[in-house]
Motif scaffolding. Sequence first.
Motif, PDB file in Angstrom:
ATOM      1  N   ALA A  42       0.828  -1.203   0.000  1.00  0.00           N
ATOM      2  CA  ALA A  42       0.000   0.000   0.000  1.00  0.00           C
ATOM      3  C   ALA A  42       0.866   1.258   0.000  1.00  0.00           C
ATOM      4  CB  ALA A  42      -0.930  -0.017   1.211  1.00  0.00           C
ATOM      5  N   MET A  43       1.900   1.267   0.849  1.00  0.00           N
ATOM      6  CA  MET A  43       2.767   2.444   0.920  1.00  0.00           C
ATOM      7  C   MET A  43       3.560   2.620  -0.368  1.00  0.00           C
ATOM      8  SD  MET A  43       5.730   3.260   3.729  1.00  0.00           S
ATOM      9  CE  MET A  43       4.558   2.944   5.055  1.00  0.00           C
ATOM     10  N   GLY A  44       4.133   1.513  -0.870  1.00  0.00           N
ATOM     11  CA  GLY A  44       4.920   1.605  -2.100  1.00  0.00           C
ATOM     12  C   GLY A  44       4.085   2.044  -3.281  1.00  0.00           C
ATOM     13  N   GLY A  45       2.865   1.480  -3.400  1.00  0.00           N
ATOM     14  CA  GLY A  45       1.990   1.872  -4.511  1.00  0.00           C
ATOM     15  C   GLY A  45       1.604   3.340  -4.432  1.00  0.00           C
ATOM     16  N   CYS A  64       2.808  -0.877 -12.620  1.00  0.00           N
ATOM     17  CA  CYS A  64       3.491  -1.579 -11.531  1.00  0.00           C
ATOM     18  C   CYS A  64       2.892  -1.228 -10.168  1.00  0.00           C
ATOM     19  CB  CYS A  64       4.976  -1.234 -11.548  1.00  0.00           C
ATOM     20  SG  CYS A  64       5.866  -1.948 -12.945  1.00  0.00           S
ATOM     21  N   ALA A  65       2.511   0.032  -9.985  1.00  0.00           N
ATOM     22  CA  ALA A  65       1.924   0.427  -8.702  1.00  0.00           C
ATOM     23  C   ALA A  65       0.595  -0.279  -8.475  1.00  0.00           C
ATOM     24  CB  ALA A  65       1.752   1.943  -8.663  1.00  0.00           C
ATOM     25  N   VAL A  66      -0.241  -0.304  -9.520  1.00  0.00           N
ATOM     26  CA  VAL A  66      -1.533  -1.007  -9.387  1.00  0.00           C
ATOM     27  C   VAL A  66      -1.302  -2.496  -9.151  1.00  0.00           C
ATOM     28  CG1 VAL A  66      -3.649  -1.624 -10.605  1.00  0.00           C
ATOM     29  CG2 VAL A  66      -2.763   0.711 -10.760  1.00  0.00           C
ATOM     30  N   ALA A  67      -0.355  -3.081  -9.878  1.00  0.00           N
ATOM     31  CA  ALA A  67      -0.057  -4.509  -9.695  1.00  0.00           C
ATOM     32  C   ALA A  67       0.463  -4.779  -8.280  1.00  0.00           C
ATOM     33  CB  ALA A  67       0.961  -4.959 -10.733  1.00  0.00           C
ATOM     34  N   LEU A  68       1.280  -3.865  -7.764  1.00  0.00           N
ATOM     35  CA  LEU A  68       1.826  -4.046  -6.426  1.00  0.00           C
ATOM     36  C   LEU A  68       0.717  -4.030  -5.376  1.00  0.00           C
ATOM     37  CD1 LEU A  68       4.407  -4.311  -4.697  1.00  0.00           C
ATOM     38  CD2 LEU A  68       4.454  -1.808  -4.569  1.00  0.00           C
ATOM     39  N   TRP A  71      -1.380  -7.172  -5.734  1.00  0.00           N
ATOM     40  CA  TRP A  71      -0.673  -8.334  -5.205  1.00  0.00           C
ATOM     41  C   TRP A  71      -0.719  -8.352  -3.670  1.00  0.00           C
ATOM     42  CZ3 TRP A  71       0.693 -12.994  -5.956  1.00  0.00           C
ATOM     43  CH2 TRP A  71       1.620 -13.612  -5.114  1.00  0.00           C
ATOM     44  N   GLY A  72      -0.589  -7.189  -3.049  1.00  0.00           N
ATOM     45  CA  GLY A  72      -0.666  -7.147  -1.593  1.00  0.00           C
ATOM     46  C   GLY A  72      -1.994  -7.678  -1.082  1.00  0.00           C
ATOM     47  N   VAL A  73      -3.093  -7.310  -1.769  1.00  0.00           N
ATOM     48  CA  VAL A  73      -4.420  -7.794  -1.357  1.00  0.00           C
ATOM     49  C   VAL A  73      -4.527  -9.297  -1.573  1.00  0.00           C
ATOM     50  CG1 VAL A  73      -6.889  -7.625  -1.816  1.00  0.00           C
ATOM     51  CG2 VAL A  73      -5.475  -5.555  -1.790  1.00  0.00           C
ATOM     52  N   LEU A  74      -4.095  -9.788  -2.762  1.00  0.00           N
ATOM     53  CA  LEU A  74      -4.159 -11.224  -3.041  1.00  0.00           C
ATOM     54  C   LEU A  74      -3.291 -12.025  -2.078  1.00  0.00           C
ATOM     55  CD1 LEU A  74      -4.053 -11.249  -6.952  1.00  0.00           C
ATOM     56  CD2 LEU A  74      -6.009 -11.784  -5.484  1.00  0.00           C
ATOM     57  N   PHE A  75      -2.113 -11.506  -1.790  1.00  0.00           N
ATOM     58  CA  PHE A  75      -1.201 -12.191  -0.866  1.00  0.00           C
ATOM     59  C   PHE A  75      -1.871 -12.391   0.488  1.00  0.00           C
ATOM     60  CE2 PHE A  75       2.145 -12.375   2.284  1.00  0.00           C
ATOM     61  CZ  PHE A  75       3.115 -13.175   1.695  1.00  0.00           C
ATOM     62  N   VAL A  76      -2.501 -11.332   0.996  1.00  0.00           N
ATOM     63  CA  VAL A  76      -3.150 -11.419   2.304  1.00  0.00           C
ATOM     64  C   VAL A  76      -4.315 -12.400   2.266  1.00  0.00           C
ATOM     65  CG1 VAL A  76      -4.502 -10.127   3.989  1.00  0.00           C
ATOM     66  CG2 VAL A  76      -2.423  -9.133   3.033  1.00  0.00           C
ATOM     67  N   LEU A  77      -5.144 -12.319   1.211  1.00  0.00           N
ATOM     68  CA  LEU A  77      -6.306 -13.198   1.126  1.00  0.00           C
ATOM     69  C   LEU A  77      -5.907 -14.665   1.075  1.00  0.00           C
ATOM     70  CD1 LEU A  77      -8.598 -11.202  -1.355  1.00  0.00           C
ATOM     71  CD2 LEU A  77      -8.820 -11.396   1.124  1.00  0.00           C
ATOM     72  N   ALA A  90       6.882 -17.808  -4.095  1.00  0.00           N
ATOM     73  CA  ALA A  90       7.554 -17.655  -5.393  1.00  0.00           C
ATOM     74  C   ALA A  90       6.989 -16.453  -6.148  1.00  0.00           C
ATOM     75  CB  ALA A  90       7.378 -18.923  -6.217  1.00  0.00           C
ATOM     76  N   GLY A  91       5.678 -16.259  -6.092  1.00  0.00           N
ATOM     77  CA  GLY A  91       5.089 -15.095  -6.743  1.00  0.00           C
ATOM     78  C   GLY A  91       5.552 -13.804  -6.112  1.00  0.00           C
ATOM     79  N   ASP A  92       5.693 -13.799  -4.775  1.00  0.00           N
ATOM     80  CA  ASP A  92       6.143 -12.593  -4.094  1.00  0.00           C
ATOM     81  C   ASP A  92       7.573 -12.248  -4.497  1.00  0.00           C
ATOM     82  OD1 ASP A  92       5.224 -10.708  -1.843  1.00  0.00           O
ATOM     83  OD2 ASP A  92       7.224 -11.301  -1.172  1.00  0.00           O
ATOM     84  N   VAL A  93       8.438 -13.275  -4.517  1.00  0.00           N
ATOM     85  CA  VAL A  93       9.835 -13.037  -4.908  1.00  0.00           C
ATOM     86  C   VAL A  93       9.917 -12.581  -6.364  1.00  0.00           C
ATOM     87  CG1 VAL A  93      12.086 -14.134  -5.226  1.00  0.00           C
ATOM     88  CG2 VAL A  93      10.713 -14.666  -3.197  1.00  0.00           C
ATOM     89  N   ALA A  94       9.121 -13.203  -7.238  1.00  0.00           N
ATOM     90  CA  ALA A  94       9.149 -12.830  -8.656  1.00  0.00           C
ATOM     91  C   ALA A  94       8.744 -11.375  -8.852  1.00  0.00           C
ATOM     92  CB  ALA A  94       8.223 -13.757  -9.445  1.00  0.00           C
TER      93      ALA A  94
END
Length: 398
Positions: A42-45, A64-68, A71-77, A90-94
């Motif tokens: 959220a902060m980075g975006g 990239c900001a929207v994707a970031l 991704w933060g929302v999907l990661f948490v869910l 692996a998705g987070d590292v990629a």
Amino acid sequence: MAHRTSAVADPGPDAPPPGPAQRAMLRQSIRFTVVLRLTSCAMGGAVALTGRATAARPGWVTVCAVALIAWGVLFVLFMLARGPSRWLLAGDVALVVALCLAHRELVPGQVLQASAGTGWVDIAAGSGVFIAQFALRQPSGMAVALLIAAAYTAGAPGLREAPVLLVVQGALAATLVGLLRREARAVDRELAGRAEAAAAAAARSAARADERDQQRRLHDTVLATLTIVGAGGIEATSPVLAGRAAADLAVIDGLRTGGGGPPPGGPPRNARLDLALRAAVAAPRPGLPALRVTADVAPCELRHDVVEAIAGSAEEALLNVARHAGTGTARLGLVRTTRGAVLTIADEGAGFDPAAVPPQRRGLRESIHGRMSAVGGGARVESRPGTGTRVRLWWPDE
């Protein structure tokens, strides 16, 4: 929320299953990674969208900001719904590596020249390094930190302290996580040792209790019969002796087969104490003088094992009256209390000194005191020579 501990930070197929301390640490690690990833995305975006106008490729920054943020929302869910998994990490590292490789195109030039940690890509890279240390075993965690640092260097070439700081952050986080995991394993070993010791102590206690119960039964039956025969109270050819011997053999067979109590492992059932006491009063006492017992027992229902203990203790007390008191009468009174029951057996016989009873005599010590203590109750024998005897039984313990 189901967490599959075999997916991430897997200790290996031959490792023992995690204990409560390790499971608690896993839950805390999940909470930490969820909060870290969501806040950093959220902060980075937000920072990226704010400064996209001065970046080399503003369009890339927006994507990239929207994707970031997404991704933060999907990661948490996914983390909260299914727990940690290799593909999620692996998705987070990629994503972090991709941002680092495109670093030069995503931040303004003056930000690249500033000290490390001032750009939104630095926020994503630093959080990715921390998450890898909590989610992976070593050396995999540090390998991810080195990969992110290398991608950062490739995306923004030149002498910078940022890649070095990423590696240092990874090493510090890996050390901290390693210490926490080691302490959690130590706590689990300590808890397992205590549980094993408690189980062994409970088994020994149960074995001793069973042994004492068998000794009480033998004392109240077989040994009592042998004592009466030895004292000449029953003739060897008497049919009474045959009946007692048959009853004693039934007791021995019950001890051998483990019968005589409520089903093991089942819920404790109740029984009528007043009926058990009336049966104890009416029980035959062959070879002993007749004993007339006045019983004042109101209906009372208690746990089955408690009823057995009180009735058995009362029967032993009445046997002692018939055998030693030199009187033909006794009184038995039962009082129901708010917590349990109190039973009194009294006679006006010869009386005795309880302190003078030899320690090898088991009648009072085991068949009365021991039997009541085994179910959480108590007993007291009050007597003096020439003043009769009063036996008081109570449950639960006062």
